[in-house]
Design an enzyme around this catalytic site. Structure first.
Site, short mmCIF file in Angstrom:
data_model
loop_
_atom_site.label_atom_id
_atom_site.label_comp_id
_atom_site.label_asym_id
_atom_site.label_seq_id
_atom_site.Cartn_x
_atom_site.Cartn_y
_atom_site.Cartn_z
N GLU A 38 0.86 -1.19 0.00
CA GLU A 38 0.00 0.00 0.00
C GLU A 38 0.90 1.23 0.00
OE1 GLU A 38 -3.82 1.96 2.36
OE2 GLU A 38 -2.85 0.19 3.17
N ASP A 245 8.21 -10.16 13.95
CA ASP A 245 7.16 -11.15 13.75
C ASP A 245 5.88 -10.38 13.42
OD1 ASP A 245 5.20 -13.08 13.91
OD2 ASP A 245 6.09 -14.09 15.64
#
Length: 349
Positions: A38, A245
């Protein structure tokens, strides 16, 4: 899995800024890396970054707390026995702390919280983990603690090393209440003239948007300790660029935007109560991640935890930039969509 099954995914990435950041973990102007499909996120965060450089002190970030948690699950005969066992465990907390310190240079047991449900005993252990986000470190520590507690013959049986009271990568209330990861607040005070000329809005319009959209809108949607427009966008982009993560955006995006129309200008803040990040550990060994962390100044010789706090402060400031820009755009009918169309069409040419 064989090596032939592994492949690398290229994600569009860009350095944005610089952002002017001050506070108890970092005081400087610095560019930040964002990896995202994006790509209109880059100029949006960039607009917030430009605002930060026009304000004395820029974005003030305060790292309030840090911890990583793992909740063990024991099975007792009944609630009474679970209660008695927990009393014995609390009385021997110093032994638990010593056991953790003996098996790790960085993990330190700092707190315990228990819940008894029927004959089930959940113990939520909280640890400091240095510069690591600490997922594996606290699991290893929890294994050690479980084995020690079971050796005390308190009438408990093993249930699970992770009982979901942690709570890991799930949208829950407990992380916001008790903390998991870094608790960071980013805030800025923008003079009225800058709000009007650079954001094409007013302090009152943006404050109203925060209340009506983020607070009321999120409440009627049933949001859980969360009132923001798009924390997840900035978090994911920063996480991917720095080897975090990425699944931790589930709890990381549970944050609150708060704003006030003051005499001096717009007070705007983003509170992130469980920002789970690290500068060492899984993913940080990759060459491109290491280079990025070096450029961010997160590979310097500092006390354990200082590099991770520095990174958390930068991420919180980046979240504020993106949140401020988007909310300001939404105060003007049609601006958000016009910007996306213009930017995305420009990229496809």
């Amino acid at each position: 899995m064989s090596k032939h099954d592994q492949f690398v995914t290229g994600i569009p990435s860009s350095w944005v800024g610089p952002l002017r950041i001050s506070g108890n973990a970092i005081n400087e102007e610095i560019k930040v890396p964002l990896a995202t499909y994006e790509t209109p996120l880059w100029p949006s965060v960039g607009r917030g970054a430009r605002i930060s450089r026009l304000v004395e002190g820029g974005i003030r970030t305060t790292v309030i707390d840090e911890r990583m948690t793992r909740s063990t699950l024991f099975v007792a005969r009944d609630a009474g026995h679970a209660y008695e066992a927990m009393a014995s465990i609390r009385a021997r907390e110093a032994e638990l702390q010593e056991a953790v310190s003996a098996q790790s240079r960085f993990a330190k047991l700092i707190e315990m919280h228990e819940e008894i449900v029927g004959n089930l005993l959940f113990i939520r252990f909280a640890f400091t983990t240095g510069d690591a986000s600490g997922h594996n470190m606290v699991t290893q520590a929890a294994d050690t603690l479980m084995n020690l507690i079971l050796s005390w013959d308190l009438g408990l049986d093993y249930g699970s090393v992770s009982g979901n009271f942690c709570s890991d990568k799930k949208a829950t209330a407990v992380n916001g209440v008790l903390g998991r990861g870094k608790r960071v607040v980013a805030e800025i005070l923008i003079p009225h003239e800058i709000v009007e000329t650079k954001l094409r809005s007013t302090a009152q319009q943006i404050t109203d948007m925060v209340v009506r959209k983020n607070l009321v809108g999120s409440t009627i949607a049933g949001a859980l300790r969360s009132a923001n427009a798009h924390f997840a966008n900035m978090l994911l982009a920063f996480y991917l660029a720095t080897g975090q993560d990425a699944a931790n955006i589930v709890e990381g995006s549970q944050g609150i935007v708060y704003a006030e129309n003051r005499a001096e200008g717009l007070y705007f803040s983003c509170s992130l109560p469980h920002l789970i990040v690290g500068t060492v550990g899984n993913g940080k060994h990759l060459d491109h991640v290491n280079d990025t962390l070096e450029q961010l100044g997160c590979r310097e010789e500092r006390e354990p935890g200082a590099n991770a706090r520095r990174l958390a402060a930068m991420i919180a400031a980046t979240v504020l930039c993106g949140e401020l820009s988007l909310l300001a755009a939404q105060t003007n009918p049609g601006e958000l969509m016009r910007s996306h169309v213009a930017l995305e069409r420009g990229e496809r040419k």
